[in-house]
Design a protein around this motif. Structure first.
Motif, PDB file in Angstrom:
ATOM      1  N   CYS A   1     -10.753   3.034   2.008  1.00 27.69           N
ATOM      2  CA  CYS A   1      -9.327   3.367   2.046  1.00 27.69           C
ATOM      3  C   CYS A   1      -9.145   4.678   2.822  1.00 27.69           C
ATOM      4  CB  CYS A   1      -8.808   3.526   0.618  1.00 27.69           C
ATOM      5  SG  CYS A   1      -7.131   4.187   0.519  1.00 27.69           S
TER       6      CYS A   1
ATOM      7  N   CYS B   1      -5.397   3.318  -5.038  1.00 24.76           N
ATOM      8  CA  CYS B   1      -4.030   3.712  -4.652  1.00 24.76           C
ATOM      9  C   CYS B   1      -2.987   2.738  -5.183  1.00 24.76           C
ATOM     10  CB  CYS B   1      -3.912   3.792  -3.131  1.00 24.76           C
ATOM     11  SG  CYS B   1      -4.944   5.083  -2.392  1.00 24.76           S
TER      12      CYS B   1
ATOM     13  N   CYS C   1      -5.811  -1.457  -1.996  1.00 28.79           N
ATOM     14  CA  CYS C   1      -6.764  -0.444  -2.462  1.00 28.79           C
ATOM     15  C   CYS C   1      -6.655  -0.379  -3.985  1.00 28.79           C
ATOM     16  CB  CYS C   1      -6.427   0.932  -1.875  1.00 28.79           C
ATOM     17  SG  CYS C   1      -7.381   2.247  -2.692  1.00 28.79           S
TER      18      CYS C   1
ATOM     19  N   ARG D   1      -6.991   6.846   2.467  1.00 24.89           N
ATOM     20  CA  ARG D   1      -6.499   7.943   1.632  1.00 24.89           C
ATOM     21  C   ARG D   1      -7.531   8.402   0.620  1.00 24.89           C
ATOM     22  NH1 ARG D   1      -0.291   6.786   1.057  1.00 24.89           N
ATOM     23  NH2 ARG D   1       0.270   7.539   3.146  1.00 24.89           N
ATOM     24  N   CYS D   2      -8.244   7.439  -0.038  1.00 24.49           N
ATOM     25  CA  CYS D   2      -9.080   7.844  -1.178  1.00 24.49           C
ATOM     26  C   CYS D   2     -10.537   7.429  -1.027  1.00 24.49           C
ATOM     27  CB  CYS D   2      -8.496   7.264  -2.470  1.00 24.49           C
ATOM     28  SG  CYS D   2      -8.794   5.500  -2.651  1.00 24.49           S
TER      29      CYS D   2
ATOM     30  N   PHE E   1       0.839  -1.205   0.000  1.00 20.50           N
ATOM     31  CA  PHE E   1       0.000   0.000   0.000  1.00 20.50           C
ATOM     32  C   PHE E   1       0.875   1.256   0.000  1.00 20.50           C
ATOM     33  CE2 PHE E   1      -2.075   3.591   1.901  1.00 20.50           C
ATOM     34  CZ  PHE E   1      -3.310   3.612   1.267  1.00 20.50           C
TER      35      PHE E   1
HETATM   36 ZN   LIG Z   1      -6.933   4.266  -1.749  1.00 17.42          ZN
END
Ligand SMILES: [Zn+2]
Length: 268
Positions: free
Chosen positions: A241, A264, A261, A243-244, A171
């Motif tokens: 996720c 990502c 993910c 982050r996103c 990741f």
């Molecule tokens: Zn992500």
């Protein structure tokens, strides 16, 4: 299964208590009685970890090789010592400390040549080989067409990474787990190696795996994060996720699950 940081931490913390001391050894379970008798009353010179292996070096060249496997567990005990569990494979004690080992896959007395053979079969260890490990990893992956996710669990490729660090390192570096190992660019492998050094060292210091960055969890520190907040991908299938927001997915590689993910870590 414990990953490499656990073994390095055990070597360091147990070594503080027992290295340089005369050791009494016993095997209440009986499966290591002969080995325990050989080291009983000798001096433990050092405890060393490499990957997921531990080596207890005693004077006279005797070495006890331990691999915890799935179920092995250490306990560090101080007086008054409780009765050992009936499945205690090995007890190493002084008047002030006792290491209680139960359930390991391997607990064997080896001569130094046999120790060398175990070590020769292992790839670079991020904690022990931070400088030359990236080059060794790159060379070894150049010959392998297996998915990078499979390669990272192969202890001949890199020693000490298990299922949690595999998912988290992939990741962090943005790599899809099914990219063929020999198609990963050298600069990405370099970054992957540096991350593995940093993450396993942090795990060794704290005794736990925390990979999330403060920026992704409201600027909270690593130590403030509760269970369930410390990882990006491992065992988070169906969850967003960090982050996103895309759902984390999972699949099987060689009988072990891997998580990633899809946004990502895009497929190539
Ligand atoms: Zn992500």
């Amino acid at each position: 299964m414990p990953e490499g940081h656990v073994l390095h931490r055990a070597a360091r913390l147990q070594g503080k208590r027992l290295a340089g001391r005369t050791i009494r050894a016993a095997s209440p379970q009986g499966r290591f009685s002969a080995g325990a008798a050989e080291i009983d009353g000798t001096t433990l010179e050092a405890i060393e970890a490499r990957g997921k292996h531990l080596f207890y070096r005693f004077d006279g060249g005797r070495v006890v090789h331990v691999h915890l496997g799935l179920f092995g567990k250490f306990r560090v005990q101080t007086p008054p010592f409780p009765d050992p569990s009936p499945n205690a494979r090995l007890l190493l004690s002084t008047d002030t400390d006792r290491i209680h080992l139960a359930g390991p896959t391997t607990c064997a007395l080896l001569d130094p040549d046999a120790v060398d053979r175990v070590i020769e079969r292992l790839g670079p260890d991020p904690i022990l080989d931070p400088v030359d490990g990236a080059e060794r990893l790159t060379r070894s992956l150049a010959r392998r067409r297996i998915p990078i996710g499979a390669a990272l669990l192969d202890q001949k490729v890199v020693a000490g990474i298990g299922n949690v660090y595999r998912a988290e390192l992939l990741f962090l570096v943005g790599l899809h787990p099914f990219v063929p190992a020999n198609e990963v660019e050298p600069e990405v492998l370099d970054q992957l190696w540096k991350l593995s050094v940093d993450e396993l060292r942090a795990g060794e210091r704290s005794g736990r795996i925390v990979t999330v960055r403060p920026a992704d969890v409201g600027e909270r520190t690593r130590s403030a994060l509760g269970r369930g907040e410390r990882l990006y991908a491992y065992k988070r299938q169906g969850r967003a996720c960090r982050r996103c927001g895309t759902d984390i997915v999972s699949a099987d590689i060689d009988g072990r699950n891997v998580w990633w993910c899809p946004r990502c870590q895009p497929e190539r």
